[in-house]
Design a protein around this motif. Structure first.
Motif, short mmCIF file in Angstrom:
data_model
loop_
_atom_site.label_atom_id
_atom_site.label_comp_id
_atom_site.label_asym_id
_atom_site.label_seq_id
_atom_site.Cartn_x
_atom_site.Cartn_y
_atom_site.Cartn_z
N THR A 1 0.85 -1.19 0.00
CA THR A 1 0.00 0.00 0.00
C THR A 1 0.88 1.24 0.00
N ILE B 1 0.41 5.55 0.01
CA ILE B 1 -0.43 6.75 0.04
C ILE B 1 0.47 7.89 -0.42
N MET C 1 -8.26 10.03 -4.64
CA MET C 1 -9.27 10.47 -3.68
C MET C 1 -10.10 11.59 -4.31
N ALA D 1 -11.60 10.72 6.71
CA ALA D 1 -10.82 9.50 6.51
C ALA D 1 -11.66 8.33 6.00
N TYR E 1 -10.67 6.61 2.69
CA TYR E 1 -9.42 5.87 2.85
C TYR E 1 -9.67 4.54 3.52
N ARG E 2 -10.42 4.55 4.61
CA ARG E 2 -10.69 3.29 5.33
C ARG E 2 -11.40 2.30 4.42
N LEU F 1 -8.78 0.95 1.91
CA LEU F 1 -7.76 0.12 2.54
C LEU F 1 -8.31 -1.20 3.06
N VAL G 1 -2.67 5.11 -3.56
CA VAL G 1 -3.74 6.10 -3.42
C VAL G 1 -3.15 7.49 -3.54
N GLY H 1 -3.52 10.71 -2.49
CA GLY H 1 -4.26 11.20 -1.33
C GLY H 1 -4.36 12.69 -1.20
N LEU I 1 -5.10 6.81 10.08
CA LEU I 1 -4.81 6.42 8.70
C LEU I 1 -3.40 5.85 8.61
#
Length: 171
Positions: free
Chosen positions: A12, A14, A40, A50, A53-54, A57, A65, A67, A93
């Motif tokens: 992952t 960001i 995003m 957030a 994002y959650r 993820l 991502v 962000g 996050l």
């Protein structure tokens, strides 16, 4: 654009920081490496910034991502006097990204563009924000520079920015 091999160890990523062509090229290269690239929305969720994002993820696979959460921590106070993102949300996050074998990418540039007061203040605020986040998630700093140049570590910074094993500047 040649990406540092260290990025392939993460599941992952960001991406936060400098906007522009270098960022777009980076996202395209991450897609070539097998990351699912997600952007995003331009505006934060009004109740829970957030939340998107959650939700992202929570899914499977390699994810990059593009962000805006850290950008809100930086530009909110500069432009509106306050951020719509709390530090609790940002740290949550960061911990979620770390649990997903991830890292935060802090994009910088040493290009020769004119540097206004807000740009300098934002660069300082980004450095402060990532110094704090690096206590919870690996942070990789990349200079995206001018289009056509390879990504590299910022020339004016030391290889290790902060004494934290999760903080990495790629050279």
């Amino acid at each position: 654009m040649i990406l540092p091999p260290t990025l392939t160890q993460y599941r992952t990523l960001i991406v936060e920081g400098h906007e522009g062509l270098g960022r777009a090229h980076l996202m395209a290269e991450l897609a070539h490496l097998g990351f699912e690239v997600r952007h995003m929305p331009p505006f934060l969720h009004h109740l829970d910034p957030a939340l998107p994002y959650r939700e992202l993820l929570a899914g499977p696979g390699r994810l990059a991502v593009d962000g805006r959460l850290v950008a809100e921590l930086v530009y909110g106070p500069l432009r509106r006097g306050r951020s719509r993102v709390t530090w609790i949300q940002a740290l949550d996050l960061a911990e979620t990204v770390a649990e997903r074998d991830g890292a935060m990418l802090h994009l910088t540039t040493t290009s020769g563009h004119a540097r206004g007061a807000e740009v300098v203040e934002a660069a300082t605020a980004y450095a402060r924000a990532f110094r704090t986040l690096a206590q919870h998630v690996p942070v990789v700093t990349l200079d995206v520079g001018e289009p056509g140049r390879p990504i590299r570590a910022p020339a004016s910074r030391p290889s290790q920015l902060w004494p934290n094993p999760g903080q990495l500047t790629v050279g």
